[in-house]
Enzyme design. Structure first.
Site, PDB file in Angstrom:
ATOM      1  NE  ARG A 164      -3.939  -2.207   0.630  1.00  0.00           N
ATOM      2  CZ  ARG A 164      -3.891  -3.458   0.149  1.00  0.00           C
ATOM      3  NH1 ARG A 164      -2.948  -3.817  -0.703  1.00  0.00           N
ATOM      4  NH2 ARG A 164      -4.821  -4.334   0.490  1.00  0.00           N
ATOM      5  CB  SER A 235      -9.176  -1.224   4.406  1.00  0.00           C
ATOM      6  OG  SER A 235      -9.641  -2.399   3.826  1.00  0.00           O
ATOM      7  CD  GLU A 331      -5.696   1.079   2.352  1.00  0.00           C
ATOM      8  OE1 GLU A 331      -5.361  -0.012   2.831  1.00  0.00           O
ATOM      9  OE2 GLU A 331      -6.578   1.196   1.491  1.00  0.00           O
TER      10      GLU A 331
HETATM   11  P1  FAD Z   1      -8.278   9.285  -4.887  1.00  0.00           P
HETATM   12  O1  FAD Z   1      -8.930   9.002  -3.593  1.00  0.00           O
HETATM   13  O2  FAD Z   1      -8.883  10.316  -5.755  1.00  0.00           O
HETATM   14  O3  FAD Z   1      -6.747   9.660  -4.634  1.00  0.00           O
HETATM   15  C1  FAD Z   1      -5.940   8.815  -3.852  1.00  0.00           C
HETATM   16  C2  FAD Z   1      -4.505   9.353  -3.891  1.00  0.00           C
HETATM   17  O4  FAD Z   1      -3.990   9.281  -5.216  1.00  0.00           O
HETATM   18  C3  FAD Z   1      -4.415  10.838  -3.509  1.00  0.00           C
HETATM   19  O5  FAD Z   1      -3.201  11.015  -2.835  1.00  0.00           O
HETATM   20  C4  FAD Z   1      -4.371  11.553  -4.852  1.00  0.00           C
HETATM   21  O6  FAD Z   1      -3.692  12.799  -4.784  1.00  0.00           O
HETATM   22  C5  FAD Z   1      -3.577  10.566  -5.691  1.00  0.00           C
HETATM   23  N1  FAD Z   1      -3.905  10.625  -7.122  1.00  0.00           N
HETATM   24  C6  FAD Z   1      -5.112  10.400  -7.692  1.00  0.00           C
HETATM   25  N2  FAD Z   1      -5.009  10.487  -9.043  1.00  0.00           N
HETATM   26  C7  FAD Z   1      -3.718  10.808  -9.313  1.00  0.00           C
HETATM   27  C8  FAD Z   1      -2.991  11.049 -10.509  1.00  0.00           C
HETATM   28  N3  FAD Z   1      -3.558  10.954 -11.720  1.00  0.00           N
HETATM   29  N4  FAD Z   1      -1.666  11.382 -10.419  1.00  0.00           N
HETATM   30  C9  FAD Z   1      -1.048  11.438  -9.188  1.00  0.00           C
HETATM   31  N5  FAD Z   1      -1.693  11.219  -8.033  1.00  0.00           N
HETATM   32  C10 FAD Z   1      -3.009  10.906  -8.085  1.00  0.00           C
HETATM   33  N6  FAD Z   1      -7.806  -0.097  -2.182  1.00  0.00           N
HETATM   34  C11 FAD Z   1      -7.052  -1.203  -2.372  1.00  0.00           C
HETATM   35  O7  FAD Z   1      -5.819  -1.107  -2.512  1.00  0.00           O
HETATM   36  N7  FAD Z   1      -7.611  -2.442  -2.414  1.00  0.00           N
HETATM   37  C12 FAD Z   1      -8.946  -2.633  -2.305  1.00  0.00           C
HETATM   38  O8  FAD Z   1      -9.407  -3.751  -2.367  1.00  0.00           O
HETATM   39  C13 FAD Z   1      -9.764  -1.483  -2.074  1.00  0.00           C
HETATM   40  N8  FAD Z   1     -11.100  -1.629  -1.894  1.00  0.00           N
HETATM   41  C14 FAD Z   1     -11.858  -0.531  -1.663  1.00  0.00           C
HETATM   42  C15 FAD Z   1     -13.232  -0.712  -1.464  1.00  0.00           C
HETATM   43  C16 FAD Z   1     -14.056   0.384  -1.262  1.00  0.00           C
HETATM   44  C17 FAD Z   1     -15.537   0.172  -1.041  1.00  0.00           C
HETATM   45  C18 FAD Z   1     -13.503   1.691  -1.253  1.00  0.00           C
HETATM   46  C19 FAD Z   1     -14.398   2.880  -1.085  1.00  0.00           C
HETATM   47  C20 FAD Z   1     -12.150   1.869  -1.424  1.00  0.00           C
HETATM   48  C21 FAD Z   1     -11.304   0.766  -1.627  1.00  0.00           C
HETATM   49  N9  FAD Z   1      -9.924   0.886  -1.814  1.00  0.00           N
HETATM   50  C22 FAD Z   1      -9.144  -0.212  -2.034  1.00  0.00           C
HETATM   51  C23 FAD Z   1      -9.301   2.216  -1.775  1.00  0.00           C
HETATM   52  C24 FAD Z   1      -9.353   2.969  -3.141  1.00  0.00           C
HETATM   53  O9  FAD Z   1     -10.379   2.482  -3.936  1.00  0.00           O
HETATM   54  C25 FAD Z   1      -8.044   2.863  -3.905  1.00  0.00           C
HETATM   55  O10 FAD Z   1      -6.976   3.375  -3.163  1.00  0.00           O
HETATM   56  C26 FAD Z   1      -8.105   3.594  -5.255  1.00  0.00           C
HETATM   57  O11 FAD Z   1      -6.930   3.351  -6.010  1.00  0.00           O
HETATM   58  C27 FAD Z   1      -8.289   5.107  -5.088  1.00  0.00           C
HETATM   59  O12 FAD Z   1      -8.587   5.636  -6.362  1.00  0.00           O
HETATM   60  P2  FAD Z   1      -9.188   7.107  -6.501  1.00  0.00           P
HETATM   61  O13 FAD Z   1      -9.141   7.441  -7.966  1.00  0.00           O
HETATM   62  O14 FAD Z   1     -10.501   7.189  -5.867  1.00  0.00           O
HETATM   63  O15 FAD Z   1      -8.096   7.925  -5.706  1.00  0.00           O
HETATM   64  P1  NAP Z   2     -10.166 -11.116   4.350  1.00  0.00           P
HETATM   65  O1  NAP Z   2     -10.183 -12.057   3.183  1.00  0.00           O
HETATM   66  O2  NAP Z   2     -11.234 -11.220   5.382  1.00  0.00           O
HETATM   67  O3  NAP Z   2      -8.741 -11.187   5.062  1.00  0.00           O
HETATM   68  C1  NAP Z   2      -8.433 -10.338   6.174  1.00  0.00           C
HETATM   69  C2  NAP Z   2      -7.021  -9.837   6.003  1.00  0.00           C
HETATM   70  O4  NAP Z   2      -6.136 -10.925   6.040  1.00  0.00           O
HETATM   71  C3  NAP Z   2      -6.867  -9.166   4.661  1.00  0.00           C
HETATM   72  O5  NAP Z   2      -6.709  -7.804   4.898  1.00  0.00           O
HETATM   73  C4  NAP Z   2      -5.663  -9.844   4.001  1.00  0.00           C
HETATM   74  O6  NAP Z   2      -4.571  -8.976   3.833  1.00  0.00           O
HETATM   75  C5  NAP Z   2      -5.230 -10.905   4.966  1.00  0.00           C
HETATM   76  N1  NAP Z   2      -5.256 -12.210   4.277  1.00  0.00           N
HETATM   77  C6  NAP Z   2      -6.304 -13.034   4.130  1.00  0.00           C
HETATM   78  N2  NAP Z   2      -5.932 -14.154   3.488  1.00  0.00           N
HETATM   79  C7  NAP Z   2      -4.622 -14.014   3.209  1.00  0.00           C
HETATM   80  C8  NAP Z   2      -3.677 -14.851   2.562  1.00  0.00           C
HETATM   81  N3  NAP Z   2      -4.019 -16.044   2.062  1.00  0.00           N
HETATM   82  N4  NAP Z   2      -2.415 -14.385   2.436  1.00  0.00           N
HETATM   83  C9  NAP Z   2      -2.073 -13.186   2.903  1.00  0.00           C
HETATM   84  N5  NAP Z   2      -2.931 -12.353   3.540  1.00  0.00           N
HETATM   85  C10 NAP Z   2      -4.189 -12.780   3.697  1.00  0.00           C
HETATM   86  O7  NAP Z   2     -10.119  -9.628   3.797  1.00  0.00           O
HETATM   87  P2  NAP Z   2     -11.274  -8.666   3.288  1.00  0.00           P
HETATM   88  O8  NAP Z   2     -11.293  -7.511   4.181  1.00  0.00           O
HETATM   89  O9  NAP Z   2     -12.531  -9.424   2.996  1.00  0.00           O
HETATM   90  O10 NAP Z   2     -10.658  -8.169   1.911  1.00  0.00           O
HETATM   91  C11 NAP Z   2     -10.395  -9.066   0.865  1.00  0.00           C
HETATM   92  C12 NAP Z   2      -9.294  -8.470   0.004  1.00  0.00           C
HETATM   93  O11 NAP Z   2      -9.726  -7.211  -0.535  1.00  0.00           O
HETATM   94  C13 NAP Z   2      -8.024  -8.167   0.798  1.00  0.00           C
HETATM   95  O12 NAP Z   2      -6.914  -8.453  -0.024  1.00  0.00           O
HETATM   96  C14 NAP Z   2      -8.114  -6.690   1.084  1.00  0.00           C
HETATM   97  O13 NAP Z   2      -6.839  -6.064   1.145  1.00  0.00           O
HETATM   98  C15 NAP Z   2      -8.889  -6.165  -0.111  1.00  0.00           C
HETATM   99  N6  NAP Z   2      -9.676  -4.989   0.292  1.00  0.00           N
HETATM  100  C16 NAP Z   2      -9.010  -3.820   0.472  1.00  0.00           C
HETATM  101  C17 NAP Z   2      -9.694  -2.670   0.832  1.00  0.00           C
HETATM  102  C18 NAP Z   2      -8.982  -1.361   0.949  1.00  0.00           C
HETATM  103  O14 NAP Z   2      -9.632  -0.343   1.035  1.00  0.00           O
HETATM  104  N7  NAP Z   2      -7.676  -1.348   0.943  1.00  0.00           N
HETATM  105  C19 NAP Z   2     -11.068  -2.728   1.030  1.00  0.00           C
HETATM  106  C20 NAP Z   2     -11.695  -3.951   0.893  1.00  0.00           C
HETATM  107  C21 NAP Z   2     -11.005  -5.076   0.512  1.00  0.00           C
HETATM  108  P3  NAP Z   2      -4.399  -7.956   2.579  1.00  0.00           P
HETATM  109  O15 NAP Z   2      -5.319  -6.843   2.873  1.00  0.00           O
HETATM  110  O16 NAP Z   2      -2.968  -7.583   2.684  1.00  0.00           O
HETATM  111  O17 NAP Z   2      -4.736  -8.691   1.346  1.00  0.00           O
END
Ligand code: FAD
Ligand code: NAP
Length: 335
Positions: A164, A235, A331
């Site tokens: 991340r 998250s 995050e």
């Molecule tokens: P923004 O919120 O608009 O921006 C995020 C950052 O990126 C800011 O710092 C912004 O300045 C920068 N940025 C945006 N565009 C540019 C650009 N073109 N050039 C330079 N900088 C830029 N994240 C995960 O990693 N895994 C997930 O599974 C995941 N699941 C999610 C589920 C939900 C329901 C929600 C709401 C969010 C989730 N996220 C997840 C977080 C989010 O979706 C990601 O981080 C996504 O990449 C953000 O995209 P955005 O365009 O909305 O970014």
């Molecule tokens: P989950 O499957 O309930 O698992 C809980 C946590 O354990 C996750 O965060 C994941 O880490 C870790 N995990 C589970 N199984 C794993 C494996 N086999 N090896 C390594 N790490 C493992 O998680 P969840 O919340 O439902 O989300 C599912 C996936 O979607 C995850 O990868 C999560 O990161 C992603 N997600 C991200 C966001 C966001 O906003 N960043 C939001 C929703 C979902 P990791 O998170 O490192 O994968």
């Protein structure tokens, strides 16, 4: 290109926080960078590059310029024996782009289905889900240095990706506008289906990018609130990565603590589990709360302020620190 004043950011952030930006512009074409750089010369104020606003929390009026990056376009740029090289502009919707690659017959991004936001933001936090991170499929990132006005292409190493994190998030912090991302998608599938629930849901189905994508979409829809219905940023906290020693100390006390050993000997544990153990899941504090089905997701029940979300996050961090001596890190970016 116009720069508007006093614009509500409510439609531009997935928390649905109603807060104003002093200035707001849409960057629709690369030429708009000229106007953005001119504005910076004439204003001693901050600016923020914004995609879908799904990883940002606004807690006060943004006294500066929000630049909504809206560059569009996607294409196969080349291929060799093993790989398709596919390029997408920064403003493309991430999930629609993933589904488009699948429709073309190119696998590789299916585990990252249904992540909200734009292609351009994906490298910023090296998005990851279900065992795949952006770094696993990225070839290079096109950027414009907004201080110098120079365009360049960064390879994977220059992006300094980790869990991340990236060069864009930790070092350049908005100086580099990401204009496009090129992906390297393997022609021979490398399916990743080990995460809980994925393999079981795929039983009896053919292993294809589409079936894996559909499975992940269904899993996510069953666990996560839809931000168009209940504001959230996914998250809110990163999973802590701790040393093996710290892990041994904790597990002696909490034998159920989830652990995912990392290649460097450290251990990733689950922030959701820690928060749940402190009793936060489903907790409501005025208009904000912790989602009933997922302890990592802070939600806006309607009309919440960004400050209220921030206060809840701080309360959670404090209680996890008191119980487990671990400090959770947010995050999303908080403004
Ligand atoms: P923004 O919120 O608009 O921006 C995020 C950052 O990126 C800011 O710092 C912004 O300045 C920068 N940025 C945006 N565009 C540019 C650009 N073109 N050039 C330079 N900088 C830029 N994240 C995960 O990693 N895994 C997930 O599974 C995941 N699941 C999610 C589920 C939900 C329901 C929600 C709401 C969010 C989730 N996220 C997840 C977080 C989010 O979706 C990601 O981080 C996504 O990449 C953000 O995209 P955005 O365009 O909305 O970014
Ligand atoms: P989950 O499957 O309930 O698992 C809980 C946590 O354990 C996750 O965060 C994941 O880490 C870790 N995990 C589970 N199984 C794993 C494996 N086999 N090896 C390594 N790490 C493992 O998680 P969840 O919340 O439902 O989300 C599912 C996936 O979607 C995850 O990868 C999560 O990161 C992603 N997600 C991200 C966001 C966001 O906003 N960043 C939001 C929703 C979902 P990791 O998170 O490192 O994968």
């Amino acid at each position: 290109m116009t720069i508007s004043e006093n614009i509500s950011l409510q439609p531009y952030n997935s928390f649905g926080i109603d807060i104003d930006a002093q200035y707001f512009m849409e960057l629709n074409r690369l030429d708009d960078v000229v106007a953005l750089r001119e504005w910076r010369v004439n204003h001693d104020l901050p600016y923020l590059l914004l995609g879908g606003g799904s990883n940002c929390l606004f807690t006060q009026t943004f006294e500066g310029l929000i630049v909504r990056v809206n560059l569009q376009g996607k294409a196969l740029v080349s291929e060799d024996d093993t790989t398709y090289y596919v390029k997408a502009s920064a403003g493309e919707n991430w999930h629609q782009f993933v589904r488009w690659t699948i429709e073309q017959g190119w696998g590789g991004l299916e585990n990252l289905s249904l992540i909200p936001g734009t292609v351009g933001a994906a490298p910023v936090q090296n998005i990851g889900a279900y065992g795949v991170e952006l770094v696993d499929r990225l070839h290079s990132v096109d950027v414009i240095d907004l201080d110098r006005g120079e365009a360049s292409t960064l390879d994977k190493a220059a992006c300094q990706f980790s869990y991340r994190e990236s060069y864009f998030k930790s070092v350049s912090q908005g100086r580099l506008l990401i204009t496009a991302v090129t992906f390297a998608l393997p022609k021979k599938p490398r399916w990743k289906i080990a995460y809980a629930g994925v393999q079981q849901a795929l039983e009896g189905k053919e292993l294809t990018a589409r079936n894996i994508s559909d499975t992940i979409i269904a899993l996510r829809q069953s666990k996560l609130p839809d931000p168009t219905i209940m504001g959230n940023a996914g998250s809110f906290f990163k999973n802590p990565i701790i040393s093996n020693n710290e892990w041994q100390n904790l597990v002696a006390k909490y034998s159920n603590l989830p652990n995912y050993p990392q290649a460097d000997g450290s251990v990733k544990t689950s922030a959701a589990w820690l928060i749940d153990q402190c009793g936060w899941k489903g907790h409501r504090q005025g208009n904000v709360g912790v989602y009933k089905d997922h302890a990592l997701v802070l939600v806006n029940h309607g009309g919440a302020s960004g400050q209220a979300v921030k206060t809840l996050a701080e309360d959670i961090i404090r209680s996890v620190k008191d119980k487990f001596s671990l400090v959770l890190e947010a995050e999303p970016r908080v403004f």
